[in-house]
Design an enzyme around this catalytic site. Structure first.
Site, PDB file in Angstrom:
ATOM      1  N   LYS A  16     -23.506 -73.293  18.749  1.00  0.00           N
ATOM      2  CA  LYS A  16     -23.701 -74.003  17.483  1.00  0.00           C
ATOM      3  C   LYS A  16     -23.476 -75.497  17.707  1.00  0.00           C
ATOM      4  O   LYS A  16     -22.352 -75.961  17.840  1.00  0.00           O
ATOM      5  CB  LYS A  16     -22.739 -73.495  16.406  1.00  0.00           C
TER       6      LYS A  16
ATOM      7  N   GLU B  46     -11.390 -78.973  23.718  1.00  0.00           N
ATOM      8  CA  GLU B  46     -11.460 -80.305  24.329  1.00  0.00           C
ATOM      9  C   GLU B  46     -11.571 -81.271  23.161  1.00  0.00           C
ATOM     10  O   GLU B  46     -12.595 -81.299  22.468  1.00  0.00           O
ATOM     11  CB  GLU B  46     -12.655 -80.369  25.288  1.00  0.00           C
TER      12      GLU B  46
ATOM     13  N   CYS C 297     -14.792 -89.115  24.067  1.00  0.00           N
ATOM     14  CA  CYS C 297     -13.364 -88.802  23.972  1.00  0.00           C
ATOM     15  C   CYS C 297     -12.600 -89.260  25.209  1.00  0.00           C
ATOM     16  O   CYS C 297     -11.413 -89.546  25.135  1.00  0.00           O
ATOM     17  CB  CYS C 297     -13.179 -87.308  23.746  1.00  0.00           C
TER      18      CYS C 297
ATOM     19  N   GLU D 108      -8.111 -92.355  17.261  1.00  0.00           N
ATOM     20  CA  GLU D 108      -9.377 -92.449  17.981  1.00  0.00           C
ATOM     21  C   GLU D 108     -10.423 -93.065  17.053  1.00  0.00           C
ATOM     22  O   GLU D 108     -10.674 -92.539  15.972  1.00  0.00           O
ATOM     23  CB  GLU D 108      -9.794 -91.033  18.392  1.00  0.00           C
TER      24      GLU D 108
HETATM   25  P1  ADP Z   1     -17.087 -84.791  13.412  1.00  0.00           P
HETATM   26  O1  ADP Z   1     -15.796 -85.216  12.765  1.00  0.00           O
HETATM   27  O2  ADP Z   1     -17.758 -85.858  14.158  1.00  0.00           O
HETATM   28  O3  ADP Z   1     -18.030 -84.051  12.514  1.00  0.00           O
HETATM   29  P2  ADP Z   1     -15.974 -82.347  14.387  1.00  0.00           P
HETATM   30  O4  ADP Z   1     -14.948 -82.258  15.429  1.00  0.00           O
HETATM   31  O5  ADP Z   1     -15.540 -82.067  12.989  1.00  0.00           O
HETATM   32  O6  ADP Z   1     -16.630 -83.773  14.520  1.00  0.00           O
HETATM   33  O7  ADP Z   1     -17.200 -81.397  14.725  1.00  0.00           O
HETATM   34  C1  ADP Z   1     -17.537 -80.916  15.992  1.00  0.00           C
HETATM   35  C2  ADP Z   1     -18.260 -79.599  15.832  1.00  0.00           C
HETATM   36  O8  ADP Z   1     -17.439 -78.674  15.126  1.00  0.00           O
HETATM   37  C3  ADP Z   1     -19.548 -79.671  15.021  1.00  0.00           C
HETATM   38  O9  ADP Z   1     -20.467 -78.752  15.583  1.00  0.00           O
HETATM   39  C4  ADP Z   1     -19.113 -79.234  13.642  1.00  0.00           C
HETATM   40  O10 ADP Z   1     -20.162 -78.714  12.844  1.00  0.00           O
HETATM   41  C5  ADP Z   1     -18.129 -78.140  13.986  1.00  0.00           C
HETATM   42  N1  ADP Z   1     -17.110 -77.860  12.957  1.00  0.00           N
HETATM   43  C6  ADP Z   1     -16.584 -78.707  12.042  1.00  0.00           C
HETATM   44  N2  ADP Z   1     -15.631 -78.093  11.307  1.00  0.00           N
HETATM   45  C7  ADP Z   1     -15.546 -76.819  11.764  1.00  0.00           C
HETATM   46  C8  ADP Z   1     -14.732 -75.673  11.432  1.00  0.00           C
HETATM   47  N3  ADP Z   1     -13.803 -75.735  10.489  1.00  0.00           N
HETATM   48  N4  ADP Z   1     -14.917 -74.538  12.134  1.00  0.00           N
HETATM   49  C9  ADP Z   1     -15.830 -74.480  13.130  1.00  0.00           C
HETATM   50  N5  ADP Z   1     -16.619 -75.499  13.482  1.00  0.00           N
HETATM   51  C10 ADP Z   1     -16.487 -76.667  12.818  1.00  0.00           C
END
Ligand code: ADP
Length: 488
Positions: free
Chosen positions: A180, A256, A291, A391
């Site tokens: 995903k 990570e 990162c 960050e």
């Molecule tokens: P950003 O803050 O840039 O959106 P995230 O770390 O929240 O970065 O997102 C990284 C990935 O995790 C994306 O694919 C996002 O859709 C997914 N994501 C965000 N929240 C969740 C969650 N609660 N559970 C699973 N996946 C998530």
């Protein structure tokens, strides 16, 4: 432009159930250049079932030869489509063409043959010899087995790199996968789905790719008992939520997460040429959206002004961001207007807390259509300021003065993060000794580059759990089963 907007579920390229799509926006122009399938919970359900079935009912997890062949086929397909994938990455990520020739595409493609070779030569069985046990003498050994169904959840900053850093070792190990990608970067992942479906013998269900505008779709994967492992790269805040969700089924996690790594310049450094080049180019390459970047530079107080001036000069030489499709561009835009606003907010907070803008500190003039921000150096920063602790994920480097080596190490370690770092100094033994005191997963000495398929990468502290890449990154996807049989 060559691209794929459909999901890959159970070997089939298909629309989202219900036919929903969402716009994919080019971060350099603000223009919509395509629409990706917007997966529904029903699609996640089918993708997860397919991955489970492919793991439980096909020979994928035990057929090393098939897996090695398939990884090489996928690599060949990527090579045959490298030009198209480059254009896609430029349009979707805003990655400069030159960076697509390295970390944004070309280098990560090399993860596939690396893991094919590793799986081929791997010692799956390890003998433990005979031992007198409670029930008499026994011959004992271990066998490595795939963990099972992997949910790979990835971010938008270096999508090819991170998608491949998860699926290459996972497939080599014998896992099946639901990938995903981030909502912002669906096409780079869906392209992998199409190449897998059309150019490899990877059996149906072994890899499923689902794009979605809604992060709740990712969340569904983290609570599903059919998922054996979650491999996540993203923010520390989301990592915490995923770990919490995974605890319901005690699902294995690889995380990570964020970083606020230091580049520590010792007072015996001969000149600031290499330091400044690493600082300026390091900040520009992915517009600070990485990162592992060293976003805090620690300079000896006695040479602080000299160091700041050298970095500012180098940043001026690198210049402003520009059109990522242009060969001459070193730095592209930020991924989205929201990310741009976040960076502007951090710089404003930095100034309010006492930081001085040496260069940059503003959106790029004349490039209003995209999310462009100038290469920025903030000086007079202390480690308690927000810009030193959090960050930023933008092209902003903060320069902090320190008094002596102990003070520098203390500042370096005074962070919730511990992902990467660098030390510069004329006396290499001293530089190495200082590097060993910093609690972080990767370290560069005098500009040495640790990045590569065989180098394990990952964080201490709140930068994550586990290692990606290298042998360690392969073994993340393996379970160990111990056997014993009686001997006379
Ligand atoms: P950003 O803050 O840039 O959106 P995230 O770390 O929240 O970065 O997102 C990284 C990935 O995790 C994306 O694919 C996002 O859709 C997914 N994501 C965000 N929240 C969740 C969650 N609660 N559970 C699973 N996946 C998530």
């Amino acid at each position: 432009m060559w691209h794929e907007h459909r999901l890959l579920i159970d070997g089939e390229l298909r629309e989202a159930s219900g036919g929903a799509t969402y716009d994919n926006v080019n971060p350099a122009t603000g223009e919509v250049f395509g629409a990706a399938a917007d997966a529904s919970p029903a699609d996640v359900e089918q993708a997860t079932s397919a991955a489970r079935r492919a793991f439980d009912e096909t020979g994928w997890s035990t057929d090393v030869e098939l897996r090695v062949r398939c990884l090489r086929q996928l690599h060949a397909a990527m090579e045959a489509h490298q030009e198209q994938l480059t254009e896609l990455t430029i349009a979707e990520v805003g990655a400069p063409r030159t960076v697509c020739a390295s970390v944004q595409l070309a280098e990560p493609m090399g993860f596939l043959p690396y893991y094919a070779d590793l799986a081929e030569g791997y010692q799956w069985r390890r003998d433990l010899g005979a031992r007198d046990t409670l029930g008499g003498p026994a011959e004992r050994w271990t066998e490595a087995e795939a963990v099972g169904v992997l949910a790979a959840i990835t971010p938008w900053n270096v999508p090819n790199q991170i998608n491949l850093a998860k699926i290459a070792p996972a497939l080599a190990a014998g896992c099946t996968v639901v990938l995903k990608p981030a909502p912002e970067t669906p096409f780079t992942a869906l392209a992998l789905g199409r190449l897998i479906a059309e150019h490899t013998d990877i059996p149906a269900g072994v890899v499923n790719v689902i794009s979605s505008a809604d992060k709740a779709i990712g969340e569904l994967l983290t609570t599903d008992s059919r998922v054996d492992m979650i491999s996540f790269t993203g923010s520390t805040a989301t990592g915490r939520r995923i770990m919490e969700a995974a605890s319901a089924n005690v699902t294995r996690v690889f995380l990570e997460l964020g970083g606020k790594s230091v580049s520590l310049v010792l007072d015996d450094v001969a000149d600031f040429g290499m330091v400044a080049a690493t600082a300026a180019f390091g900040t520009a390459t992915v517009a600070g959206q990485g990162c592992a970047l060293t976003t805090r530079i620690l300079l000896p107080r006695s040479r602080y002004d000299e160091g700041v001036a050298a970095i500012a000069d180098m940043m001026a030489a690198v210049g402003g961001p520009g059109d990522p499709s242009d060969e001459a561009t070193m730095m592209g835009p930020l991924i989205s207007p929201a990310q741009l606003a976040r960076v502007e907010g951090y710089v404003a907070t930095g100034i309010a807390e006492g930081a001085r803008v040496v260069c940059g500190g503003r959106c790029t003039e004349g490039l209003d259509a995209g999310n462009f921000y100038d290469l920025t150096l903030l000086a007079d920063v202390t480690n308690d300021m927000t810009v030193a602790r959090e960050e930023i994920f933008g092209p902003v480097l903060v320069a902090i003065a320190y008094d002596d080596d102990d003070d520098a190490v203390a500042i370096a370690n005074d962070s919730i993060f511990g992902l990467s770092g660098a030390v510069f100094g004329a006396d290499e033994a001293r530089a190495l000794a200082v590097a060993r005191r910093i609690r972080t997963g990767t370290m560069s000495i005098n500009g040495g580059v640790w990045y590569g398929p065989d180098v394990p990468f990952g964080g201490y502290k709140q930068s994550g759990i586990g290692r990606e890449m290298g042998v360690a990154g392969f073994e993340e996807y393996l379970e160990t089963k111990a056997f014993a049989r009686p001997i006379a």
